[in-house]
Motif scaffolding. Structure first.
Motif, short mmCIF file in Angstrom:
data_model
loop_
_atom_site.label_atom_id
_atom_site.label_comp_id
_atom_site.label_asym_id
_atom_site.label_seq_id
_atom_site.Cartn_x
_atom_site.Cartn_y
_atom_site.Cartn_z
N PRO A 88 32.76 -63.74 -20.69
CA PRO A 88 32.26 -65.05 -20.75
C PRO A 88 31.57 -65.80 -21.75
O PRO A 88 31.53 -66.65 -22.33
N LEU A 89 30.63 -65.22 -22.78
CA LEU A 89 29.73 -65.53 -23.22
C LEU A 89 30.55 -66.05 -24.88
O LEU A 89 30.48 -66.77 -25.51
N THR A 90 31.48 -64.78 -24.27
CA THR A 90 32.49 -65.23 -25.94
C THR A 90 33.12 -66.32 -26.23
O THR A 90 32.99 -66.98 -27.22
N ARG A 91 33.19 -67.00 -24.84
CA ARG A 91 33.75 -68.19 -25.46
C ARG A 91 32.96 -69.53 -25.94
O ARG A 91 33.53 -70.77 -26.66
N TYR A 92 31.40 -68.94 -25.47
CA TYR A 92 30.47 -69.99 -26.39
C TYR A 92 30.04 -69.32 -28.02
O TYR A 92 28.79 -69.84 -28.32
N ARG A 93 30.80 -68.62 -28.04
CA ARG A 93 30.39 -68.03 -29.23
C ARG A 93 28.85 -67.34 -29.13
O ARG A 93 28.49 -67.05 -30.91
N ILE A 94 28.93 -66.73 -28.04
CA ILE A 94 27.70 -65.80 -27.90
C ILE A 94 28.06 -64.14 -27.94
O ILE A 94 28.52 -64.08 -27.11
N ALA A 95 27.74 -63.40 -28.60
CA ALA A 95 28.14 -62.27 -28.81
C ALA A 95 27.11 -61.37 -27.48
O ALA A 95 26.64 -61.41 -27.57
N ALA A 96 28.75 -60.89 -26.50
CA ALA A 96 28.45 -59.79 -25.48
C ALA A 96 28.21 -58.39 -26.21
O ALA A 96 28.95 -57.79 -26.02
N VAL A 97 27.10 -58.53 -26.65
CA VAL A 97 26.69 -57.05 -27.30
C VAL A 97 25.99 -55.99 -26.46
O VAL A 97 25.42 -55.48 -25.07
N THR A 98 26.05 -54.83 -26.49
CA THR A 98 26.60 -53.70 -25.68
C THR A 98 25.14 -52.50 -26.20
O THR A 98 24.78 -51.73 -25.27
N HIS A 99 24.95 -53.11 -27.29
CA HIS A 99 23.24 -52.34 -27.02
C HIS A 99 22.63 -53.46 -27.81
O HIS A 99 22.92 -54.44 -28.47
N VAL A 100 20.87 -52.96 -28.19
CA VAL A 100 20.09 -53.73 -28.58
C VAL A 100 19.81 -54.32 -29.57
O VAL A 100 19.16 -54.69 -30.05
N SER A 101 20.30 -53.16 -30.24
CA SER A 101 20.82 -53.32 -32.11
C SER A 101 21.98 -53.32 -32.23
O SER A 101 22.63 -52.49 -32.87
N PRO A 102 22.80 -54.03 -32.44
CA PRO A 102 24.02 -54.67 -32.52
C PRO A 102 24.47 -54.20 -33.96
O PRO A 102 23.26 -54.52 -34.14
#
Length: 172
Positions: free
Chosen positions: A22-36
């Protein structure tokens, strides 16, 4: 916002950021690692113990908009916004992490030493390993701190002006 015609394209960011979060709608990357791998301007760490509330999603999007308004010319923004997430290899983006309600931390993309996040994790607070920013901090308090020039400084005038002209994002 996502555009319907982009949803049929292959996901450029691979497993680094989730396409359907859902964050992608806000252009916020929902990242799977602390250092994408990608240089996202603003990201949320999916390893967080809690998810952003609806109001916090609005705050994260406002933080991103302010960053782009300050640091990018309209032509550069237009080019960047052709992708579903904002990335720039020259930017020192921010990865947000949420431990619990009103308990947030952040990490700059280029951060390399100490705790992964600037705010000491709850399990280490008060211990000999508590060398970060004392927590817990609400998301607005953390954003103020990010926009300050030192640990105890007030937020920058630009950030204070942004908050004043965008009260819809900063309601309690």
């Amino acid at each position: 916002m996502l555009h319907p015609e982009r949803e049929s394209r292959p996901w450029l960011f691979g497993a680094d950021a989730l396409r359907d979060d859902p964050l992608t709608r806000y252009r916020i990357a929902a990242v799977t690692h602390v250092s994408p791998t990608w240089s996202y301007l603003v990201a949320f760490h999916l390893g967080s113990e809690a998810r952003p509330t609806d109001q916090e999603k609005v705050l994260l999007a406002s933080f991103l908009q302010q960053y782009k308004d300050v640091h990018y010319r309209p032509s550069t923004r237009e080019r960047m916004e052709r992708l579903p997430l904002d990335v720039d290899g020259t930017a020192n983006g921010v990865v947000f992490h949420k431990w619990a309600q009103d308990d947030w931390g952040y990490r700059r993309r280029l951060h390399e030493a100490g705790h992964p996040f600037s705010v000491t994790p709850p399990a280490l607070r008060g211990s000999p390993h508590d060398d970060g920013i004392p927590g817990p901090l609400s998301l607005p308090a953390l954003m103020d701190r990010i926009h300050g020039s030192g640990p105890e400084s007030d937020p920058s005038p630009r950030w204070r002006e942004w908050k004043a002209t965008h009260p819809e994002a900063f309601v309690s």
